[in-house]
Motif scaffolding. Sequence first.
Motif, PDB file in Angstrom:
ATOM      1  N   MET A 155       0.853  -1.187   0.000  1.00  0.00           N
ATOM      2  CA  MET A 155       0.000   0.000   0.000  1.00  0.00           C
ATOM      3  C   MET A 155       0.888   1.236   0.000  1.00  0.00           C
ATOM      4  N   SER A 156       0.574   2.192  -0.865  1.00  0.00           N
ATOM      5  CA  SER A 156       1.402   3.390  -0.982  1.00  0.00           C
ATOM      6  C   SER A 156       1.330   4.225   0.291  1.00  0.00           C
ATOM      7  N   ARG A 157       2.315   5.056   0.472  1.00  0.00           N
ATOM      8  CA  ARG A 157       2.377   5.902   1.663  1.00  0.00           C
ATOM      9  C   ARG A 157       1.189   6.855   1.718  1.00  0.00           C
ATOM     10  N   SER A 158       0.789   7.398   0.566  1.00  0.00           N
ATOM     11  CA  SER A 158      -0.348   8.339   0.567  1.00  0.00           C
ATOM     12  C   SER A 158      -1.646   7.631   0.927  1.00  0.00           C
ATOM     13  N   ASN A 159      -1.840   6.420   0.431  1.00  0.00           N
ATOM     14  CA  ASN A 159      -3.050   5.682   0.781  1.00  0.00           C
ATOM     15  C   ASN A 159      -3.046   5.293   2.254  1.00  0.00           C
ATOM     16  N   THR A 160      -1.911   4.900   2.766  1.00  0.00           N
ATOM     17  CA  THR A 160      -1.810   4.544   4.183  1.00  0.00           C
ATOM     18  C   THR A 160      -2.127   5.755   5.051  1.00  0.00           C
ATOM     19  N   GLN A 173      -8.228   9.221   9.480  1.00  0.00           N
ATOM     20  CA  GLN A 173      -9.530   9.095  10.124  1.00  0.00           C
ATOM     21  C   GLN A 173      -9.413   8.635  11.576  1.00  0.00           C
ATOM     22  N   TRP A 174      -8.215   8.306  12.031  1.00  0.00           N
ATOM     23  CA  TRP A 174      -8.011   7.863  13.419  1.00  0.00           C
ATOM     24  C   TRP A 174      -7.916   9.077  14.315  1.00  0.00           C
ATOM     25  N   LYS A 175      -9.037   9.670  14.622  1.00  0.00           N
ATOM     26  CA  LYS A 175      -9.028  10.866  15.460  1.00  0.00           C
ATOM     27  C   LYS A 175      -9.340  10.483  16.896  1.00  0.00           C
TER      28      LYS A 175
END
Length: 59
Positions: free
Chosen positions: A8-13, A19-21
């Motif tokens: 998985m690319s860094r931008s997708n990760t 969203q982990w707020k």
Amino acid sequence: MAVPKRKMSRSNTRARRSQWKASVPTLVACPNGACGAMKAPHEVCQECGQYRGRQVVGV
């Protein structure tokens, strides 16, 4: 068990992890009229030591 075919690319990760707020904790005012401090619901008030109208912890 499913295994990803590609890395998985860094931008997708990072987009997924954005969203982990941390959620703001829920606070309510202490029902003790003299205290009124903000506390977590269903917990003893740290300021006056009361829970549901009774003294539970000596402060």
